[in-house]
Design a protein around this motif. Sequence first.
Motif, PDB file in Angstrom:
ATOM      1  N   ALA A 169       0.818  -1.218   0.000  1.00 37.36           N
ATOM      2  CA  ALA A 169       0.000   0.000   0.000  1.00 37.36           C
ATOM      3  C   ALA A 169       0.847   1.260   0.000  1.00 37.36           C
ATOM      4  CB  ALA A 169      -0.913   0.002   1.223  1.00 37.36           C
ATOM      5  N   HIS A 170       0.354   2.287  -0.684  1.00 35.89           N
ATOM      6  CA  HIS A 170       0.967   3.609  -0.650  1.00 35.89           C
ATOM      7  C   HIS A 170      -0.115   4.636  -0.961  1.00 35.89           C
ATOM      8  CE1 HIS A 170       0.913   3.531  -5.033  1.00 35.89           C
ATOM      9  NE2 HIS A 170       1.648   2.431  -5.043  1.00 35.89           N
ATOM     10  N   ALA A 171       0.246   5.917  -0.855  1.00 39.97           N
ATOM     11  CA  ALA A 171      -0.747   6.992  -0.941  1.00 39.97           C
ATOM     12  C   ALA A 171      -1.500   6.993  -2.262  1.00 39.97           C
ATOM     13  CB  ALA A 171      -0.065   8.339  -0.711  1.00 39.97           C
ATOM     14  N   GLY A 172      -0.783   6.859  -3.370  1.00 42.19           N
ATOM     15  CA  GLY A 172      -1.447   6.899  -4.671  1.00 42.19           C
ATOM     16  C   GLY A 172      -2.406   5.741  -4.866  1.00 42.19           C
ATOM     17  N   TRP A 173      -1.999   4.571  -4.414  1.00 42.23           N
ATOM     18  CA  TRP A 173      -2.861   3.389  -4.510  1.00 42.23           C
ATOM     19  C   TRP A 173      -4.133   3.581  -3.695  1.00 42.23           C
ATOM     20  CZ3 TRP A 173      -3.960   0.160  -0.251  1.00 42.23           C
ATOM     21  CH2 TRP A 173      -4.648  -1.021  -0.552  1.00 42.23           C
ATOM     22  N   ALA A 174      -3.981   4.081  -2.464  1.00 41.48           N
ATOM     23  CA  ALA A 174      -5.141   4.245  -1.590  1.00 41.48           C
ATOM     24  C   ALA A 174      -6.091   5.319  -2.103  1.00 41.48           C
ATOM     25  CB  ALA A 174      -4.674   4.582  -0.176  1.00 41.48           C
ATOM     26  N   ARG A 175      -5.539   6.437  -2.568  1.00 40.27           N
ATOM     27  CA  ARG A 175      -6.413   7.498  -3.074  1.00 40.27           C
ATOM     28  C   ARG A 175      -7.148   7.031  -4.328  1.00 40.27           C
ATOM     29  NH1 ARG A 175      -6.365  12.279  -1.079  1.00 40.27           N
ATOM     30  NH2 ARG A 175      -4.178  12.189  -0.464  1.00 40.27           N
ATOM     31  N   ARG A 176      -6.460   6.294  -5.170  1.00 36.48           N
ATOM     32  CA  ARG A 176      -7.130   5.788  -6.370  1.00 36.48           C
ATOM     33  C   ARG A 176      -8.259   4.829  -6.013  1.00 36.48           C
ATOM     34  NH1 ARG A 176      -5.771   4.849 -12.136  1.00 36.48           N
ATOM     35  NH2 ARG A 176      -7.296   3.332 -12.841  1.00 36.48           N
ATOM     36  N   LYS A 177      -8.016   3.955  -5.052  1.00 37.69           N
ATOM     37  CA  LYS A 177      -9.063   3.015  -4.639  1.00 37.69           C
ATOM     38  C   LYS A 177     -10.309   3.770  -4.171  1.00 37.69           C
ATOM     39  CE  LYS A 177      -7.387  -1.313  -4.808  1.00 37.69           C
ATOM     40  NZ  LYS A 177      -8.109  -2.489  -5.339  1.00 37.69           N
ATOM     41  N   ALA A 178     -10.089   4.803  -3.354  1.00 39.00           N
ATOM     42  CA  ALA A 178     -11.223   5.573  -2.836  1.00 39.00           C
ATOM     43  C   ALA A 178     -11.949   6.307  -3.951  1.00 39.00           C
ATOM     44  CB  ALA A 178     -10.727   6.562  -1.785  1.00 39.00           C
ATOM     45  N   MET A 179     -11.203   6.899  -4.880  1.00 34.68           N
ATOM     46  CA  MET A 179     -11.825   7.673  -5.955  1.00 34.68           C
ATOM     47  C   MET A 179     -12.480   6.770  -6.995  1.00 34.68           C
ATOM     48  SD  MET A 179      -9.100  10.844  -6.315  1.00 34.68           S
ATOM     49  CE  MET A 179     -10.188  11.895  -7.306  1.00 34.68           C
ATOM     50  N   ASP A 180     -11.902   5.608  -7.232  1.00 38.08           N
ATOM     51  CA  ASP A 180     -12.538   4.649  -8.144  1.00 38.08           C
ATOM     52  C   ASP A 180     -13.901   4.216  -7.605  1.00 38.08           C
ATOM     53  OD1 ASP A 180     -10.405   4.776  -9.862  1.00 38.08           O
ATOM     54  OD2 ASP A 180      -9.642   2.761  -9.425  1.00 38.08           O
ATOM     55  N   GLU A 181     -13.969   3.979  -6.300  1.00 40.57           N
ATOM     56  CA  GLU A 181     -15.242   3.593  -5.693  1.00 40.57           C
ATOM     57  C   GLU A 181     -16.250   4.735  -5.790  1.00 40.57           C
ATOM     58  OE1 GLU A 181     -18.239   1.459  -3.823  1.00 40.57           O
ATOM     59  OE2 GLU A 181     -16.350   0.776  -4.738  1.00 40.57           O
ATOM     60  N   ALA A 182     -15.761   5.977  -5.616  1.00 41.84           N
ATOM     61  CA  ALA A 182     -16.646   7.137  -5.747  1.00 41.84           C
ATOM     62  C   ALA A 182     -17.196   7.236  -7.165  1.00 41.84           C
ATOM     63  CB  ALA A 182     -15.890   8.406  -5.377  1.00 41.84           C
ATOM     64  N   ALA A 183     -16.341   6.989  -8.154  1.00 43.54           N
ATOM     65  CA  ALA A 183     -16.790   7.031  -9.548  1.00 43.54           C
ATOM     66  C   ALA A 183     -17.843   5.959  -9.816  1.00 43.54           C
ATOM     67  CB  ALA A 183     -15.590   6.852 -10.481  1.00 43.54           C
ATOM     68  N   ALA A 184     -17.638   4.779  -9.234  1.00 42.03           N
ATOM     69  CA  ALA A 184     -18.607   3.694  -9.417  1.00 42.03           C
ATOM     70  C   ALA A 184     -19.941   4.034  -8.759  1.00 42.03           C
ATOM     71  CB  ALA A 184     -18.035   2.405  -8.833  1.00 42.03           C
ATOM     72  N   TRP A 185     -19.894   4.663  -7.606  1.00 49.95           N
ATOM     73  CA  TRP A 185     -21.115   5.040  -6.889  1.00 49.95           C
ATOM     74  C   TRP A 185     -21.903   6.081  -7.692  1.00 49.95           C
ATOM     75  CZ3 TRP A 185     -20.996   6.799  -1.037  1.00 49.95           C
ATOM     76  CH2 TRP A 185     -22.316   6.920  -0.562  1.00 49.95           C
ATOM     77  N   LEU A 186     -21.206   7.051  -8.269  1.00 49.05           N
ATOM     78  CA  LEU A 186     -21.887   8.070  -9.068  1.00 49.05           C
ATOM     79  C   LEU A 186     -22.586   7.444 -10.272  1.00 49.05           C
ATOM     80  CD1 LEU A 186     -19.241  10.950  -9.041  1.00 49.05           C
ATOM     81  CD2 LEU A 186     -21.474  10.974  -7.927  1.00 49.05           C
ATOM     82  N   GLY A 187     -21.936   6.470 -10.892  1.00 45.88           N
ATOM     83  CA  GLY A 187     -22.535   5.776 -12.024  1.00 45.88           C
ATOM     84  C   GLY A 187     -22.640   6.642 -13.266  1.00 45.88           C
ATOM     85  N   GLU A 188     -23.436   6.179 -14.199  1.00 45.60           N
ATOM     86  CA  GLU A 188     -23.549   6.853 -15.483  1.00 45.60           C
ATOM     87  C   GLU A 188     -24.168   8.244 -15.373  1.00 45.60           C
ATOM     88  OE1 GLU A 188     -22.260   5.823 -18.300  1.00 45.60           O
ATOM     89  OE2 GLU A 188     -21.472   4.085 -17.226  1.00 45.60           O
ATOM     90  N   ALA A 189     -24.868   8.511 -14.291  1.00 43.66           N
ATOM     91  CA  ALA A 189     -25.455   9.843 -14.112  1.00 43.66           C
ATOM     92  C   ALA A 189     -24.384  10.910 -13.948  1.00 43.66           C
ATOM     93  CB  ALA A 189     -26.392   9.842 -12.904  1.00 43.66           C
ATOM     94  N   GLY A 190     -23.191  10.486 -13.571  1.00 40.26           N
ATOM     95  CA  GLY A 190     -22.084  11.430 -13.429  1.00 40.26           C
ATOM     96  C   GLY A 190     -22.168  12.231 -12.146  1.00 40.26           C
ATOM     97  N   GLY A 191     -21.326  13.245 -12.091  1.00 45.40           N
ATOM     98  CA  GLY A 191     -21.253  14.066 -10.894  1.00 45.40           C
ATOM     99  C   GLY A 191     -19.811  14.385 -10.582  1.00 45.40           C
TER     100      GLY A 191
END
Length: 373
Positions: A75-97
Amino acid sequence: MTSPAAIVAVPVRNEAERIVACLRAIDAQEGLAPGALGVVLFLNNCTDGTGEIVAGLLPSLAVPVRVLNEDFAGAHAGWARRKAMDEAAAWLGEAGGAILSTDADSRVPPNWVVRTLAAIEAGADAVAGRVELDVEEGKLLPAMLHARGRLEDIYDGLITEAEARIDPDPHDPWPCHRTTIGATLAVTRDAYLAVGGMPEIPLGEDGAFIARLIAHGKRVRHAPDVCVTISARLTGRAPGGVADTIRSRCEEPDALCDARMETFARCVRRYLWRARFRQMHATGALARDRAWSDWLGIAPEEAARIASLPLGHAIGEAEKASPRLAYRPIGPRHLPAQIRLARIGLVAIRALTGLRGRGKAAVPASVIATRAA
């Protein structure tokens, strides 16, 4: 259930002492419709009870929170931030945001989300905010560190104004700043996916992400009215982060400033070059006229490659390739003199660029360079 229009992504590692303040601050956001905001917590390698504290806090929060847990030796900072932001992108879905990023040891103000979204609604694809050190924690730091910080802030503001006036970005007009830090970043879901997400690198993922957005022609706003409080602790969770920077400057008071803090004359020359490069790129002159590459000391083959790139990417590659544009940062002892020069030079720059802004004939770059130097 309707998805939120904005998600705050927070990477978390062993933040038992600070996670409550972080989440309470996010939960206290003002000016948002009910259900408009969500939070992703990516807990990685936590061994101090952070997970139990979060679990106990969640029932008292109004904002919906998704908690992910993962243990990973690499684990490192870039990996962790990407994991969190990828999940956020998935939650937003096709509607965007919008995906917003902050850190678990930071506290966002009540207007953080509203002001960030206002910049996006005004046309930005991404928003970078400013940061300030926690006042009480800052009192524990040496006085000389605060003195140096004040000088750096003054000089940074002066050269940023010079840059914004000499080489203006219509999507990031003055007043602006040049802070890039994961504690206050935001990006639309579309832009995030278009550039391949957060760079998964151990150090400097926030700066690399903004550079990636600019290289892809995305509109980045460095919003001066978006500001987050960050920790002034000396022992951080990410090697090379803010805590390491503060500690190293305590140990080495004469350590060089950030790379962009060169002498004022050199800064002005860089901004003039960028403005000229931008004009040549827009007209296709980079491919036709190789005098620019000769002046910068760039080989013909490399110059041809650079000329074919999108503007943001081309500027970055040219600065990497040119020995004349290598960054030469100054030390703290040089700041007072450079601040005096910058204040004098900006008088001329403001006057000359003001004439240009009122629709009169453009002021020759050589005149600005001579007056500013």
